[in-house]
Design an enzyme around this catalytic site. Structure first.
Site, PDB file in Angstrom:
ATOM      1  N   GLU A   1       0.855  -1.183   0.000  1.00  0.00           N
ATOM      2  CA  GLU A   1       0.000   0.000   0.000  1.00  0.00           C
ATOM      3  C   GLU A   1       0.893   1.236   0.000  1.00  0.00           C
ATOM      4  O   GLU A   1       1.880   1.292   0.733  1.00  0.00           O
ATOM      5  CB  GLU A   1      -0.900   0.009   1.247  1.00  0.00           C
TER       6      GLU A   1
ATOM      7  N   ASN B   1      -4.637   5.039  -1.973  1.00  0.00           N
ATOM      8  CA  ASN B   1      -5.862   5.459  -1.313  1.00  0.00           C
ATOM      9  C   ASN B   1      -6.601   6.475  -2.177  1.00  0.00           C
ATOM     10  O   ASN B   1      -5.988   7.377  -2.741  1.00  0.00           O
ATOM     11  CB  ASN B   1      -5.545   6.061   0.046  1.00  0.00           C
TER      12      ASN B   1
ATOM     13  N   GLU C   1      -7.908   1.744  -2.996  1.00  0.00           N
ATOM     14  CA  GLU C   1      -8.519   1.563  -1.677  1.00  0.00           C
ATOM     15  C   GLU C   1      -9.522   2.679  -1.442  1.00  0.00           C
ATOM     16  O   GLU C   1      -9.174   3.851  -1.430  1.00  0.00           O
ATOM     17  CB  GLU C   1      -7.455   1.569  -0.569  1.00  0.00           C
TER      18      GLU C   1
ATOM     19  N   GLU D   1      -5.517  -5.625   8.314  1.00  0.00           N
ATOM     20  CA  GLU D   1      -4.384  -4.712   8.522  1.00  0.00           C
ATOM     21  C   GLU D   1      -4.250  -4.358   9.996  1.00  0.00           C
ATOM     22  O   GLU D   1      -5.118  -4.679  10.804  1.00  0.00           O
ATOM     23  CB  GLU D   1      -4.508  -3.467   7.642  1.00  0.00           C
TER      24      GLU D   1
END
Ligand code: C2E
Ligand code: CA
Ligand code: CA
Length: 689
Positions: A339, A398, A430, A517
């Protein structure tokens, strides 16, 4: 010189009209109409120019009574006075006319001075009237009748100045997710709710000698009054109760931000700002209705201002950098992707974490620019890795909730990947669950369009909202992300664990891979494995790292690409065994012998849990799983039938059954397995062994 005021004389007798015109022409400009109908025609076009109507009653075509009836039923004529002038003395005409809305009445023959004076009077009355109306309109909100923002601010200022010794309380009141109610139930419903909310603010005013209240934003009302008269907790309770009975189709959650005025000369705007900050303390917190301002919030405001001043310069000079946090496949302990997380490398303040600036950028819109910048940085790196011969792992970025309103989002992303010649499946997106709550319809559309173009969508922070399960039902995402921190914490963690294992089983049934997570400890990791979770991210594996460190990590690594091709594995219920005793689970996981818990129902056997030794022995491929179906690669048909029979026997006898069978490995070797099946309990048609 001012233009003369206009008067309409309505009389069928031309002689009368001329006479009145002459009489009044030095002060007024006189228009004429021969009957009610003609008068209405004139009014239709010119009512706003007129100062008064002088009306005769007895006329052909349309008489004065009929005219008055229409006049009084027409809203826009309300402020235009009518003076009835007639010789008709029968029928109680005067009373009837006044009832029909005439402003005054004079009998013929009349004294010219009386006419002039009465005319002057009603005209000034009507002017005053419309002036008052204007004044009222400019000070009040049309929907709720409360003071509007400027009026509320000025009245509050006046009150604070008039009572310098008094300590005041400033209250801000709104409804959480009002926009959503508006979108779901329509504007009319939204307006009705606002009117209702506006009424409830009056509760605070009950029994208070001085106070002000008004509508400050479309969905915000404010109240200010002396602190000593306000029992905030009690009044809020009353408001909450009233609101909860308002409409049973949706849940109304009010939020109150309270600022206790320290200094009456503080500007009302700052009081409002502080009450708003206080209110934000209870946003998204269930059953928390009141937030109080404390002084540290003022610093937060200053800090926010500083961030706003510096943000564009920081972007231009490359102060925003991307960190990477790898995601891991639990089965193989290898990275399967990462990420991208932004960091602000501030020249004076060092590294600023995103929590301190992303929320500010989300409210001022700058997040659109920053997100794009980060996406592009990630694309540049993906291109670089591809060119260097490293097979790039998918990187997720994101997408802020503000971006979900961007009508060009899909095109922007597509063009960005085209620009760097990258397949969309490399840039995973995301999207947080809460974006969905803002605007479900739009979100659904955008997500399916993104998927159509080949993007993989992760639902971030799943479980942080109120309606997680609804979200799942409505939106077809590709991967679920659950943050450990959204799970309830308490004396024993068994509740969180049960929630997590239920969600994982639910996701499993929907064929949705799950990444957990925030995994920080070995225990957490082992627990996740035991409930069949396949992917994880967190400090236990790796912290977010700068790009050079991440490049070292991935160079020469092969990574798992089957993120989305997860083997379908199903299991359900009967968690009560675990929640009863949290220690039981630790013992179970660490027992030296391979052990698993199964649910057996209608001839099908599914794994609920297995321990470490079990994974070591079978390489994570549950030994007896789905005796009816999957394990056929490892167990012959004949032995699977034997297994099923043993399960049935154990259930029937409610006791222990033993059996042995060969386990076939892919490479051709054989391992003999000796199984002890111990019946534990049943729940309707399913049995735990
Ligand atoms: P998020 O998307 O939920 O990201 C996960 C956050 O959890 C990250 O915080 C990460 O550093 C942190 N984290 C990872 N493992 C652990 C762990 O084991 N324990 C704990 N306690 N935390 C862990 P970070 O980087 O501070 O980011 C915070 C939030 O800021 C993110 O939450 C995301 O909502 C937002 N954000 C970060 N980068 C970006 C970005 O480039 N664009 C947008 N729109 N938002 C971003
Ligand atoms: Ca995220
Ligand atoms: Ca998250």
């Amino acid at each position: 010189m001012l233009p003369k005021k206009k008067i309409l004389v309505v009389d069928d007798n031309a002689f009368n009209r001329i006479m009145i015109s002459k009489l009044l022409s030095d002060t007024y400009e006189v228009l004429e109409a021969g009957n009610g109908k003609e008068a209405l025609q004139t009014l239709e076009k010119r009512h706003s120019e007129l100062a008064c109507i002088i009306l005769d009653l007895i006329m052909p075509v349309m008489d004065g009574y009929e005219f008055l009836r229409i006049y009084s039923g027409t809203e826009k004529f309300q402020n235009l006075p009518v003076l009835v002038l007639t010789s008709d003395k029968k029928n109680n005409g005067e009373a009837m006319c006044l009832e029909l809305g005439a402003w005054d009445f004079i009998h013929k023959p009349f004294d010219s001075n009386t006419l002039k004076l009465r005319l002057k009077n009603i005209i000034s009355r009507s002017l005053l009237n419309s002036f008052e109306q204007l004044q009222y309109m400019s000070a009040h909100d049309a929907l709720t009748g409360l003071y509007n923002r400027p009026k509320f601010f000025s009245e509050t200022r006046l009150m604070l100045d008039s009572y310098p010794e008094e300590q005041f309380m400033f209250i801000r009141f709104d409804i959480e997710r009002f926009r959503l109610i508006n979108a779901l139930f329509g504007e009319e419903e939204g307006n009705n709710l606002l009117k209702f909310v506006a009424q409830t603010i009056r509760l605070f005013a009950e029994g208070i000698p001085i106070c002000t209240y008004g509508r400050i934003e479309p969905d915000v009302v404010c109240f200010c009054g002396p602190k000593r008269f306000i029992d905030i907790e009690k009044t809020v309770k009353r408001v909450v109760k009233l609101l909860s009975g308002y409409n049973h189709n949706y849940y109304i959650e009010p939020t109150f931000g309270v600022y206790i005025v320290k200094n009456n000369s503080t500007s009302v705007e700052s009081m409002y700002e502080r009450a708003s900050m206080a209110a934000s303390k209870c946003k998204n917190k269930y059953m928390t209705y009141i937030g109080y301002y404390d002084e540290s919030m003022g610093e937060a405001l200053l800090n926010e201002q500083r961030i706003i001043n510096e943000m564009q310069g920081a972007l231009d000079s490359g102060q925003f950098v991307v960190y990477f946090q790898p995601k891991y496949a639990l089965r193989s302990n290898t990275p399967i992707g990462a990420e991208a997380l932004v960091r602000w490398k501030h020249p004076e303040r060092g590294i600023i974490p995103p929590d301190q600036f992303i929320p500010v950028f989300e409210t001022n819109g700058f997040i659109g620019k920053l997100d794009y910048y980060i996406w592009e940085q990630v694309c540049i790196l993906l291109r670089k890795w591809t060119d260097a011969g490293i097979i790039p792992m998918p990187i997720s970025v994101n997408v802020s909730r503000a971006n979900m309103y961007n009508p060009h989002l899909v095109d922007t992303l597509t063009e960005l990947l085209d620009k760097y010649g990258l397949p969309p499946k490399l840039l995973n997106l995301e999207i947080t669950e809460s974006s969905y709550m803002d605007n479900p319809h739009q979100m659904k559309k955008t997500i399916s369009e993104l998927q159509r173009r080949g993007f993989v969508i992760l639902m971030d922070d799943f479980g942080s909202g109120y309606s997680s399960l609804n979200t799942l039902k409505d939106i077809d995402v590709d991967i679920l992300k659950i943050d450990m921190k959204f799970l309830p914490t308490g004396e024993s963690d068994s509740r969180s664990e049960r929630i997590l294992s239920s969600v994982i089983r639910l996701a499993d049934r929907l064929n949705l891979p799950v990444i957990v997570e925030g995994v920080e400890t070995l225990e957490q990791k082992e627990f996740l494995q035991s409930i069949g979770c396949d992917y994880a991210q967190g400090y236990f594996f790796a912290r977010p790292m700068p790009v050079d460190e991440f490049e070292k990590l991935i160079s020469g690594q092969s990574f798992e690409q089957q993120m989305l091709e997860k083997p379908s594995k199903k299991a359900f219920v009967l968690d009560s065994i675990w929640s009863a005793n949290p220690h039981a689970e630790q013992i179970f996981i660490n027992i030296i012998q391979p052990i698993a818990v199964y649910e057996f129902s209608h001839g099908i056997c599914e794994t609920l849990r297995f321990n470490k030794a079990f994974i070591e022995l079978f390489g994570f491929e549950p030994a007896i799983e789905n005796v009816g179906r999957i394990a056929s690669r490892h167990v012959s048909d004949e032995d699977r039938k034997k297994l099923r029979d043993s399960f049935e026997q154990a259930v029937e006898r409610k006791s222990e059954v033993e059996l042995e069978y060969p386990w076939l490995f892919e490479n051709g070797s054989v391992m003999w397995v000796r199984v002890k099946l111990q019946y534990v309990c049943s729940d309707n048609e399913s049995h735990v062994l």
